[in-house]
Design a protein around this motif. Structure first.
Motif, mmCIF file in Angstrom:
data_model
loop_
_atom_site.group_PDB
_atom_site.id
_atom_site.type_symbol
_atom_site.label_atom_id
_atom_site.label_comp_id
_atom_site.label_asym_id
_atom_site.label_seq_id
_atom_site.Cartn_x
_atom_site.Cartn_y
_atom_site.Cartn_z
ATOM 1 N N ALA A 36 0.844 -1.168 -0.035
ATOM 2 C CA ALA A 36 -0.001 0.143 0.050
ATOM 3 C C ALA A 36 0.912 1.275 0.046
ATOM 4 O O ALA A 36 1.705 1.326 0.830
ATOM 5 C CB ALA A 36 -0.910 -0.319 1.132
ATOM 6 N N GLY A 37 0.429 2.042 -1.046
ATOM 7 C CA GLY A 37 1.402 3.355 -1.098
ATOM 8 C C GLY A 37 0.692 4.564 -1.778
ATOM 9 O O GLY A 37 1.164 5.060 -2.494
ATOM 10 N N GLY A 38 -0.413 4.761 -1.217
ATOM 11 C CA GLY A 38 -1.199 5.775 -1.754
ATOM 12 C C GLY A 38 -2.206 5.383 -2.735
ATOM 13 O O GLY A 38 -2.644 4.114 -2.740
ATOM 14 N N CYS A 39 -2.742 6.059 -3.796
ATOM 15 C CA CYS A 39 -3.476 5.682 -4.886
ATOM 16 C C CYS A 39 -3.213 4.271 -5.478
ATOM 17 O O CYS A 39 -1.946 4.574 -5.994
ATOM 18 C CB CYS A 39 -3.852 6.801 -5.828
ATOM 19 N N PHE A 40 -3.774 3.365 -5.621
ATOM 20 C CA PHE A 40 -3.469 2.038 -6.351
ATOM 21 C C PHE A 40 -3.316 2.335 -7.781
ATOM 22 O O PHE A 40 -2.667 1.652 -8.433
ATOM 23 C CB PHE A 40 -4.037 0.869 -5.887
ATOM 24 N N TRP A 41 -3.928 3.420 -8.448
ATOM 25 C CA TRP A 41 -3.564 3.636 -9.693
ATOM 26 C C TRP A 41 -2.061 3.905 -9.958
ATOM 27 O O TRP A 41 -1.581 3.312 -10.902
ATOM 28 C CB TRP A 41 -4.377 4.621 -10.344
ATOM 29 N N CYS A 42 -1.440 4.600 -9.090
ATOM 30 C CA CYS A 42 -0.089 5.006 -9.294
ATOM 31 C C CYS A 42 0.834 3.838 -9.007
ATOM 32 O O CYS A 42 1.885 3.702 -9.586
ATOM 33 C CB CYS A 42 0.137 6.372 -8.432
ATOM 34 N N VAL A 43 0.692 3.324 -8.013
ATOM 35 C CA VAL A 43 1.465 2.037 -7.499
ATOM 36 C C VAL A 43 1.562 1.079 -8.504
ATOM 37 O O VAL A 43 2.501 0.469 -8.838
ATOM 38 C CB VAL A 43 1.188 1.613 -6.140
ATOM 39 N N GLU A 44 0.397 0.759 -8.961
ATOM 40 C CA GLU A 44 0.061 -0.300 -10.203
ATOM 41 C C GLU A 44 0.924 -0.087 -11.263
ATOM 42 O O GLU A 44 1.733 -0.670 -11.879
ATOM 43 C CB GLU A 44 -1.545 -0.458 -10.513
ATOM 44 N N ALA A 45 0.959 1.336 -11.640
ATOM 45 C CA ALA A 45 1.552 1.764 -12.803
ATOM 46 C C ALA A 45 3.134 1.740 -12.799
ATOM 47 O O ALA A 45 3.818 1.055 -13.722
ATOM 48 C CB ALA A 45 1.273 3.277 -13.109
ATOM 49 N N VAL A 46 3.670 1.899 -11.634
ATOM 50 C CA VAL A 46 5.128 1.600 -11.293
ATOM 51 C C VAL A 46 5.455 0.294 -11.543
ATOM 52 O O VAL A 46 6.399 -0.143 -12.259
ATOM 53 C CB VAL A 46 5.531 2.220 -10.139
ATOM 54 N N PHE A 47 4.825 -0.743 -10.832
ATOM 55 C CA PHE A 47 5.197 -2.007 -10.874
ATOM 56 C C PHE A 47 4.954 -2.959 -12.098
ATOM 57 O O PHE A 47 5.607 -3.891 -12.437
ATOM 58 C CB PHE A 47 4.557 -2.632 -9.512
ATOM 59 N N LEU A 48 3.715 -2.578 -12.694
ATOM 60 C CA LEU A 48 3.778 -3.188 -14.210
ATOM 61 C C LEU A 48 4.907 -2.924 -15.080
ATOM 62 O O LEU A 48 5.052 -3.650 -16.029
ATOM 63 C CB LEU A 48 2.510 -2.449 -14.706
ATOM 64 N N ALA A 49 5.855 -1.867 -14.886
ATOM 65 C CA ALA A 49 6.874 -1.451 -15.692
ATOM 66 C C ALA A 49 7.936 -2.517 -15.298
ATOM 67 O O ALA A 49 9.087 -2.564 -16.037
ATOM 68 C CB ALA A 49 7.240 -0.171 -15.617
ATOM 69 N N VAL A 50 8.076 -3.179 -14.224
ATOM 70 C CA VAL A 50 9.022 -3.634 -13.413
ATOM 71 C C VAL A 50 9.465 -5.179 -14.055
ATOM 72 O O VAL A 50 8.657 -6.061 -14.036
ATOM 73 C CB VAL A 50 9.087 -4.031 -12.004
ATOM 74 N N ASP A 51 10.501 -5.614 -14.598
ATOM 75 C CA ASP A 51 10.823 -6.699 -15.190
ATOM 76 C C ASP A 51 11.049 -7.723 -14.069
ATOM 77 O O ASP A 51 11.321 -7.762 -12.964
ATOM 78 C CB ASP A 51 12.226 -6.645 -15.633
ATOM 79 N N GLY A 52 10.185 -8.921 -14.575
ATOM 80 C CA GLY A 52 9.932 -10.331 -13.351
ATOM 81 C C GLY A 52 8.640 -9.746 -12.732
ATOM 82 O O GLY A 52 8.084 -10.902 -12.212
#
Length: 216
Positions: A36-52
């Motif tokens: 959990a790190g604030g708005c889930f739209w934003c945190v989702e966007a970051v981790f969707l870009a991570v390899d693996g």
């Protein structure tokens, strides 16, 4: 575009963040991490870009099933936090590496019960752990960052047992990618993804990589 809501975490350079001194020894094709790190739209966007990272699902954790809906959670009275449920391959990215990105890019872990202009316990910073080992690694890394003075203020991220994860409504899924011109996404989510691509190009999926990244 400036950093999202002037979150100080987005301006801390890569060199300030150490690798976790402790990490999980994981085997198997898939593992899970709920953050959990604030708005889930934003945190989702970051981790969707991570390899693996194989999948990211926004949802709710910390409260009861009957209040696990967006309208109720937005009241800030349910105990729920907006979270993301990450499915990842330990062969490509570790639990500790994901925590490093969580604390360095995805949000500001020194803001209590808020992220920027999003205020309330539903926007708290938290790691929802499934095992004692996950809790130990997360607790150790928070202590490591605090002792290194990475942030000028103490980290307030809570460590909470994951009792249940409740998926968010369909329209929240992959929201940033489906709505790139939405004002909130442009102002808050996009700068975080941009920071990730600049600061951690080695952690990106191929489609997110820049041939000549501007290292932070």
């Amino acid at each position: 575009m400036t950093d999202a809501c002037n979150l100080p975490g987005l301006s801390v350079p890569r060199s300030r963040f150490p690798d976790p001194a402790e990490d999980l020894a994981e085997a198997g094709a898939q593992s899970r991490l709920v953050l959990a790190g604030g708005c889930f739209w934003c945190v989702e966007a970051v981790f969707l870009a991570v390899d693996g990272v194989e999948a990211v699902a926004p949802g709710y954790a910390g409260g009861e099933a009957r209040t696990a809906n967006y309208e109720a959670v937005c009241s800030g009275t349910t105990g729920h936090a907006e979270v993301i449920d990450i499915t990842y391959s330990p062969a490509k990215v570790s639990f500790g590496q994901l925590l490093k990105l969580f604390f360095s890019v995805a949000h500001d872990p020194t803001q209590l019960n808020r992220q920027g202009n999003d205020i309330g316990t539903q926007y708290r910073s938290a790691v929802f752990y499934e095992t004692p080992e996950q809790r130990q690694v997360a607790e150790a890394y928070i202590s490591q960052l605090d002792e290194a003075g990475v942030y000028p203020d103490p980290i307030v991220t809570t460590l909470e047992p994951l009792e249940a994860f409740y998926p968010a409504e369909t329209y929240h899924q992959n929201f940033a990618a489906r709505n790139p011109r939405q004002p909130y996404i442009m102002a808050v989510a996009a700068p975080k993804v941009e920071k990730l691509t600049r600061a951690w190009p080695d952690q990106l999926k191929p489609e997110y990589r820049d041939d000549d990244p501007d290292q932070a």
